[in-house]
Design an enzyme around this catalytic site. Structure first.
Site, PDB file in Angstrom:
ATOM      1  N   GLY A 188       0.765  -1.221  -0.010  1.00  0.00           N
ATOM      2  CA  GLY A 188       0.116  -0.019  -0.055  1.00  0.00           C
ATOM      3  C   GLY A 188       0.863   1.336  -0.143  1.00  0.00           C
ATOM      4  O   GLY A 188       0.170   2.415  -0.331  1.00  0.00           O
ATOM      5  N   ARG A 211       4.913   3.628   9.470  1.00  0.00           N
ATOM      6  CA  ARG A 211       4.677   3.348   8.124  1.00  0.00           C
ATOM      7  C   ARG A 211       4.340   4.757   7.512  1.00  0.00           C
ATOM      8  O   ARG A 211       5.048   4.931   6.260  1.00  0.00           O
ATOM      9  CB  ARG A 211       3.489   2.586   7.796  1.00  0.00           C
ATOM     10  CG  ARG A 211       3.888   0.992   8.232  1.00  0.00           C
ATOM     11  CD  ARG A 211       2.815   0.239   7.875  1.00  0.00           C
ATOM     12  NE  ARG A 211       2.928  -1.186   8.167  1.00  0.00           N
ATOM     13  CZ  ARG A 211       1.921  -2.083   8.169  1.00  0.00           C
ATOM     14  NH1 ARG A 211       0.637  -1.898   7.982  1.00  0.00           N
ATOM     15  NH2 ARG A 211       2.545  -3.503   8.276  1.00  0.00           N
ATOM     16  N   GLN A 277      -5.733  -0.754   0.592  1.00  0.00           N
ATOM     17  CA  GLN A 277      -4.579  -1.566   0.510  1.00  0.00           C
ATOM     18  C   GLN A 277      -4.273  -2.036   1.947  1.00  0.00           C
ATOM     19  O   GLN A 277      -2.794  -2.179   2.169  1.00  0.00           O
ATOM     20  CB  GLN A 277      -3.625  -1.257  -0.375  1.00  0.00           C
ATOM     21  CG  GLN A 277      -3.633  -1.867  -1.605  1.00  0.00           C
ATOM     22  CD  GLN A 277      -2.496  -1.928  -2.487  1.00  0.00           C
ATOM     23  OE1 GLN A 277      -1.553  -2.377  -2.283  1.00  0.00           O
ATOM     24  NE2 GLN A 277      -2.545  -1.071  -3.760  1.00  0.00           N
ATOM     25  N   TYR A 287      -4.584  -6.437  10.250  1.00  0.00           N
ATOM     26  CA  TYR A 287      -5.400  -5.350  10.229  1.00  0.00           C
ATOM     27  C   TYR A 287      -6.162  -4.970  11.820  1.00  0.00           C
ATOM     28  O   TYR A 287      -6.248  -5.786  12.450  1.00  0.00           O
ATOM     29  CB  TYR A 287      -6.808  -6.023   9.507  1.00  0.00           C
ATOM     30  CG  TYR A 287      -8.009  -4.738   9.291  1.00  0.00           C
ATOM     31  CD1 TYR A 287      -8.014  -4.281   8.014  1.00  0.00           C
ATOM     32  CD2 TYR A 287      -8.707  -4.297  10.060  1.00  0.00           C
ATOM     33  CE1 TYR A 287      -8.854  -3.342   7.592  1.00  0.00           C
ATOM     34  CE2 TYR A 287      -9.810  -3.589   9.824  1.00  0.00           C
ATOM     35  CZ  TYR A 287      -9.860  -3.056   8.559  1.00  0.00           C
ATOM     36  OH  TYR A 287     -10.621  -1.758   8.366  1.00  0.00           O
ATOM     37  N   LEU A 288      -5.824  -3.810  11.852  1.00  0.00           N
ATOM     38  CA  LEU A 288      -5.984  -3.307  13.271  1.00  0.00           C
ATOM     39  C   LEU A 288      -7.555  -3.197  13.609  1.00  0.00           C
ATOM     40  O   LEU A 288      -8.253  -2.336  12.849  1.00  0.00           O
ATOM     41  CB  LEU A 288      -5.290  -1.910  13.861  1.00  0.00           C
ATOM     42  CG  LEU A 288      -5.341  -1.289  15.041  1.00  0.00           C
ATOM     43  CD1 LEU A 288      -4.712  -2.224  16.103  1.00  0.00           C
ATOM     44  CD2 LEU A 288      -4.756   0.225  15.117  1.00  0.00           C
ATOM     45  N   TYR A 336      -8.713  -3.431  -4.149  1.00  0.00           N
ATOM     46  CA  TYR A 336      -7.198  -3.611  -4.833  1.00  0.00           C
ATOM     47  C   TYR A 336      -6.501  -4.680  -4.191  1.00  0.00           C
ATOM     48  O   TYR A 336      -5.427  -4.731  -3.849  1.00  0.00           O
ATOM     49  CB  TYR A 336      -6.364  -2.281  -4.473  1.00  0.00           C
ATOM     50  CG  TYR A 336      -5.392  -1.989  -5.364  1.00  0.00           C
ATOM     51  CD1 TYR A 336      -4.259  -2.726  -5.518  1.00  0.00           C
ATOM     52  CD2 TYR A 336      -5.534  -0.891  -6.161  1.00  0.00           C
ATOM     53  CE1 TYR A 336      -3.543  -2.666  -6.611  1.00  0.00           C
ATOM     54  CE2 TYR A 336      -4.783  -0.762  -7.332  1.00  0.00           C
ATOM     55  CZ  TYR A 336      -3.427  -1.663  -7.464  1.00  0.00           C
ATOM     56  OH  TYR A 336      -2.792  -1.576  -8.347  1.00  0.00           O
ATOM     57  N   CYS A 424       8.849  -1.948 -15.102  1.00  0.00           N
ATOM     58  CA  CYS A 424       8.024  -1.338 -16.052  1.00  0.00           C
ATOM     59  C   CYS A 424       7.043  -2.568 -16.564  1.00  0.00           C
ATOM     60  O   CYS A 424       7.488  -3.710 -16.532  1.00  0.00           O
ATOM     61  CB  CYS A 424       8.826  -0.824 -17.148  1.00  0.00           C
ATOM     62  SG  CYS A 424       9.788  -1.933 -18.225  1.00  0.00           S
TER      63      CYS A 424
END
Length: 570
Positions: A188, A211, A277, A287-288, A336, A424
């Site tokens: 993310g 982060r 994300q 995940y909090l 996403y 790319c």
């Protein structure tokens, strides 16, 4: 020489707490050839503090995505690669080196399998039980396959997604628009830079201040906000100048708050695109839960993992319900690829899949032509090697203005993490031409050392993931995982330097199987032969997969490139 001198353990209860890993640089070999030096350096690079999220725990990204099972396994992998012969292959089982076998010079030097469980047992519960006993590790996608290159690895894919969303919904112009998202971890964290490169502002919700700071330090993020009001004011003041903002908060709380503001008539709070994300694929570690602190979550994971999972999923349901609310207001909303819709569905949100995933919405036409995240890294550690290869790519593809624009922006705005690298999106035909050109540059001494070429596992033919890459396939073959297995086998037969086969990366246990490959350009004629085979066959398998599913774009691409597809050629 057993281990990187910079990585020797010091005192401390965690054997990795005082270790610092950095990949060797320069043209000097430590292993017996570049075919074994390359995986060694890329393994080390995955654990560089500039690259990994928790290198002391061998965690690269994605919650618990590791490069090796434990420090003893890491050290033994390094020792084995240092003495591996050019006709031997090292086998890695979920981060543990388990065997060296005599093969041949064109066989992969390393074969990796991570997190694979028999389907009936392919659950987080079974995985965590095995992990606790030291029998497995979670490899994510490029963490356990030693080709993670930091947040840059996903920047262009995110950029391509935002650009296509802008084309579909806003006439190709994201100027003055802003995107709501959450999650600034290893994947993310690419979103803010991708958004501003695409011309849009972004509000990214992140619960971990470390982060946010990392993305500020690496210039992937412009500003930090500590309240929703402050973030919205920043976006309003930015106007047409793209600005990315990291909002310290919990997505399960911020998304509903923002939706309420929009429903009450606050147009300033109305985003133009909505996605997410967070590491929702791993409800225990990624995940909090709403209302929890990071410290509470860390403590509870050790004493009540089931309670943590339940609270996290309930919070995901709140976030998805808010995302559905934005969609009902006519705001383009998409998943996403972190499986958050599935988590919400399991919590009773019956319409969780009413908004699409990003692949069927925006990316699949590229996959039909074998176009996907092609990446390379300079083993020399010299940024000039990447700048020289950038220029060579532009020479080889003179008419691809979109690609040239991307490479120009990447040089100006992307800070390298660990070994200098580039990504790319190119496809069938072009990948082989570029790879052969890089090999020739090494042979002529135009680069200081060999380069490695790999890709994300999220590619045209390398993954089966019904809630992400293979969502809503035309023929209904979403859950058929023969395709990544065939891709891995084909890359072995074609001569890739290392090949990996993983389970669960990106979306969690039980929801995906995927394969990765890496090949070394060491400047030799033998490498050229392998490069041509691998970098043709790997994207061609993706064209084959989509042609078999009935996509006309893929069928046309297969015919243009002369692929032999018995059930289509007639």
């Amino acid at each position: 020489m057993g281990t990187n001198d910079q990585s020797r353990p010091l005192a401390g209860s965690n054997p990795g707490a005082a270790r610092q890993i950095r990949a060797w640089r320069g043209g000097e070999l430590h292993a017996r050839s570049w075919l074994t030096e390359a995986p060694l350096r890329m393994l080390m690079n995955n654990l560089d503090p500039e690259v990994a999220e928790k290198p002391e725990d061998l965690i690269v990204y994605g919650g618990i995505g590791r490069a090796a099972r434990n420090w003893a396994c890491y050290d033994r992998i390094v020792e084995t690669l240092l003495r591996l012969e050019d006709d031997e292959t090292l086998l890695i089982q979920s981060g543990k080196p388990v065997g060296v076998f005599r093969t041949h010079a064109d066989a992969p030097r390393v074969l990796i399998a991570n997190s694979n469980l028999v389907p009936h047992w392919a659950t987080w519960e079974q995985f965590h039980a095995l992990d606790a006993r030291g029998l497995m590790m979670f490899g994510q996608m490029t963490a356990g396959s030693w080709i993670y290159i930091g947040s840059q690895g996903i920047v262009q894919g995110t950029y391509e997604t935002f650009v296509e969303a802008g084309r579909q919904h806003y006439g190709g112009d994201l100027g003055g628009k802003w995107i709501l998202t959450a999650g600034l971890g290893g994947m993310g964290g690419a979103q803010p830079l991708a958004a501003t490169m695409a011309g849009a502002s972004m509000l990214a919700v992140e619960c971990d201040p470390r982060r946010i700071q990392m993305r500020l330090d690496t210039r992937y993020l412009d500003r930090r906000a500590d309240s929703l009001e402050q973030a919205l004011e920043m976006i309003a003041q930015a106007r047409a100048q793209p600005l990315s903002i990291g909002l310290l908060g919990n997505a399960a709380e911020v998304y509903p708050q923002l939706l309420q503001r929009v429903q009450a008539g606050d147009d300033r709070g109305r985003p133009h695109l909505v996605t997410d994300q967070t590491s929702a694929h791993d409800p225990l570690n990624g995940y909090l839960p709403a209302g929890w602190t990071l410290e509470q979550a860390t403590e509870r994971r050790g004493i009540d993992p089931a309670g943590v999972v339940g609270a996290a999923k309930a919070s995901m349901a709140l976030q998805v319900q808010a995302m559905l609310g934005f969609r009902r207001l006519g705001i383009p909303t998409f998943d996403y690829g972190n499986n958050i819709r599935q988590m919400a569905l399991e919590q009773g949100v019956q319409d969780a899949f009413d908004f699409p995933g990003f692949v069927p919405a925006y990316i699949r036409p590229l996959f039909c032509r074998g176009i996907g995240p092609f990446r390379w890294a300079a083993l020399s550690g010299d940024p000039e090697d990447i700048h020289r290869t950038d220029a060579r790519v532009k020479e080889l593809l003179p008419d691809d203005r979109h690609l040239h624009h991307w490479l120009d922006m990447a040089q100006q705005r992307i800070r390298f993490q660990g070994l200098p690298a580039r990504i790319c999106w190119i496809g069938l035909g072009d990948r082989a031409r570029v790879g052969l050109a890089f090999n020739e540059m090494v042979a002529k001494g135009e680069l200081r050392a060999p380069v490695v070429i790999g890709r994300d596992h999220l590619d045209s033919g390398s993954v089966a993931s019904p809630n992400r890459e293979t969502e809503a396939m035309r023929d209904g073959s979403d859950a058929v995982s023969d395709w990544p297995l065939l891709n891995a086998l084909l890359n072995c037969a074609s001569g890739a330097t290392w090949v990996s086969l993983h389970h669960g990366g990106g979306v969690g246990m039980g929801y995906s199987q995927h394969a990765g490959m890496v090949i070394v350009c060491d400047g030799t004629p033998a490498a050229a032969r392998r490069i041509e085979r691998v970098l043709t066959n790997d994207p061609a398998s993706g064209v084959m997969r989509h042609a078999d599913a009935g996509y006309d774009i893929a069928i046309d691409c297969a015919r243009r490139h002369g692929l032999k597809l018995p059930m289509i050629d007639g």
